[in-house]
Scaffold this motif. Structure first.
Motif, PDB file in Angstrom:
ATOM      1  N   ARG A 202      -1.169  -2.762  -0.206  1.00 43.52           N
ATOM      2  CA  ARG A 202      -0.042  -2.812   0.740  1.00 43.52           C
ATOM      3  C   ARG A 202       1.026  -3.774   0.248  1.00 43.52           C
ATOM      4  O   ARG A 202       2.218  -3.498   0.359  1.00 43.52           O
ATOM      5  N   ALA A 203       0.596  -4.895  -0.301  1.00 42.25           N
ATOM      6  CA  ALA A 203       1.543  -5.927  -0.729  1.00 42.25           C
ATOM      7  C   ALA A 203       2.218  -5.612  -2.060  1.00 42.25           C
ATOM      8  O   ALA A 203       3.369  -5.996  -2.272  1.00 42.25           O
ATOM      9  N   HIS A 204       1.527  -4.907  -2.973  1.00 44.47           N
ATOM     10  CA  HIS A 204       2.033  -4.776  -4.342  1.00 44.47           C
ATOM     11  C   HIS A 204       2.431  -3.364  -4.766  1.00 44.47           C
ATOM     12  O   HIS A 204       3.129  -3.217  -5.772  1.00 44.47           O
ATOM     13  N   ALA A 205       1.987  -2.349  -4.059  1.00 51.73           N
ATOM     14  CA  ALA A 205       2.359  -0.978  -4.441  1.00 51.73           C
ATOM     15  C   ALA A 205       3.699  -0.625  -3.809  1.00 51.73           C
ATOM     16  O   ALA A 205       3.894  -0.828  -2.607  1.00 51.73           O
ATOM     17  N   PRO A 206       4.624  -0.109  -4.599  1.00 48.91           N
ATOM     18  CA  PRO A 206       5.910   0.293  -4.036  1.00 48.91           C
ATOM     19  C   PRO A 206       5.729   1.352  -2.939  1.00 48.91           C
ATOM     20  O   PRO A 206       4.763   2.113  -2.958  1.00 48.91           O
ATOM     21  N   GLU A 207       6.641   1.376  -2.000  1.00 48.25           N
ATOM     22  CA  GLU A 207       6.551   2.323  -0.880  1.00 48.25           C
ATOM     23  C   GLU A 207       6.454   3.771  -1.345  1.00 48.25           C
ATOM     24  O   GLU A 207       5.792   4.585  -0.720  1.00 48.25           O
ATOM     25  N   GLU A 208       7.124   4.091  -2.449  1.00 44.05           N
ATOM     26  CA  GLU A 208       7.115   5.479  -2.928  1.00 44.05           C
ATOM     27  C   GLU A 208       5.860   5.817  -3.741  1.00 44.05           C
ATOM     28  O   GLU A 208       5.657   6.965  -4.142  1.00 44.05           O
TER      29      GLU A 208
ATOM     30  N   MET B  92       4.627   6.812  -9.130  1.00 40.14           N
ATOM     31  CA  MET B  92       3.603   5.850  -9.491  1.00 40.14           C
ATOM     32  C   MET B  92       2.344   6.164  -8.687  1.00 40.14           C
ATOM     33  O   MET B  92       2.393   6.327  -7.483  1.00 40.14           O
ATOM     34  N   ALA B  93       1.211   6.221  -9.358  1.00 36.41           N
ATOM     35  CA  ALA B  93      -0.075   6.447  -8.701  1.00 36.41           C
ATOM     36  C   ALA B  93      -0.885   5.156  -8.730  1.00 36.41           C
ATOM     37  O   ALA B  93      -1.082   4.554  -9.781  1.00 36.41           O
ATOM     38  N   VAL B  94      -1.341   4.742  -7.564  1.00 40.19           N
ATOM     39  CA  VAL B  94      -2.144   3.531  -7.420  1.00 40.19           C
ATOM     40  C   VAL B  94      -3.502   3.934  -6.870  1.00 40.19           C
ATOM     41  O   VAL B  94      -3.586   4.553  -5.815  1.00 40.19           O
ATOM     42  N   VAL B  95      -4.554   3.583  -7.593  1.00 40.24           N
ATOM     43  CA  VAL B  95      -5.919   3.858  -7.145  1.00 40.24           C
ATOM     44  C   VAL B  95      -6.483   2.563  -6.575  1.00 40.24           C
ATOM     45  O   VAL B  95      -6.419   1.513  -7.221  1.00 40.24           O
ATOM     46  N   VAL B  96      -7.035   2.644  -5.371  1.00 37.08           N
ATOM     47  CA  VAL B  96      -7.649   1.495  -4.718  1.00 37.08           C
ATOM     48  C   VAL B  96      -9.138   1.790  -4.604  1.00 37.08           C
ATOM     49  O   VAL B  96      -9.537   2.731  -3.919  1.00 37.08           O
ATOM     50  N   TRP B  97      -9.958   0.996  -5.302  1.00 40.59           N
ATOM     51  CA  TRP B  97     -11.401   1.192  -5.281  1.00 40.59           C
ATOM     52  C   TRP B  97     -11.951   0.560  -3.999  1.00 40.59           C
ATOM     53  O   TRP B  97     -11.919  -0.645  -3.818  1.00 40.59           O
ATOM     54  N   VAL B  98     -12.435   1.416  -3.111  1.00 38.06           N
ATOM     55  CA  VAL B  98     -12.928   1.005  -1.805  1.00 38.06           C
ATOM     56  C   VAL B  98     -14.445   0.816  -1.887  1.00 38.06           C
ATOM     57  O   VAL B  98     -15.180   1.772  -2.112  1.00 38.06           O
TER      58      VAL B  98
END
Length: 163
Positions: free
Chosen positions: A20-26, A1-7
């Protein structure tokens, strides 16, 4: 799973905390910062139009580009430290909304924050760039409030013909 966080300056801590709260550790987390080219372009244009050509070493647009890159690097470093787990850091330059949408290709989640009027609920809580991203991103979104959400009493009333 790829999660993009717009900073984005000012709202990034809420986005990183949500990842941190919602993206799986992997999950592969990508911290994305986009620098708009409009300020550097204006400086380049002012130099070329007002101060003349022939001395590119004095072009203030180049200095603006270097300062923006250093600021983005610092912001991404702070976000990575707050995230507290391995992540990729990506800096892009261009039109904010288009670069963010392009960065979501292949991602399974984009985390972004409201960037408009955050004093009340409603459509104005998204600025133009975020609205474009919400409408065009090629993946699901997690849209967060950078501070506690305002109360329900701040919601705009329905249009007169729907009351």
């Amino acid at each position: 799973m790829a999660v993009v966080v717009w900073v984005v300056e000012g709202t990034w801590p809420a986005c990183v905390d949500a990842a941190r709260a919602h993206a799986p550790e992997e999950a592969e987390v990508v911290l994305l910062h986009v620098t708009g080219h409009d300020v550097a372009d204006a400086a380049h244009g002012a130099f070329a139009g007002l101060l003349g050509r022939g001395h590119p070493e004095r072009d203030p647009g180049t200095r603006v580009e270097h300062l923006a890159a250093a600021s983005a690097e610092s912001l991404l470093q702070a976000a990575a430290e707050r995230l507290g787990r391995p992540c990729a850091r990506v800096e892009r330059t261009g039109r904010l909304e288009r670069e963010v949408v392009a960065a979501t290709e292949g991602a399974e989640l984009l985390v972004l924050a409201r960037d408009g009027d955050r004093a009340r609920l409603g459509p104005h809580s998204l600025g133009p760039a975020s609205r474009f991203v919400v409408d065009h991103a090629a993946c699901p979104l997690l849209l967060v409030w950078p501070e506690p959400a305002p109360g329900l009493t701040t919601m705009p009333p329905p249009p007169p013909h729907q009351r």
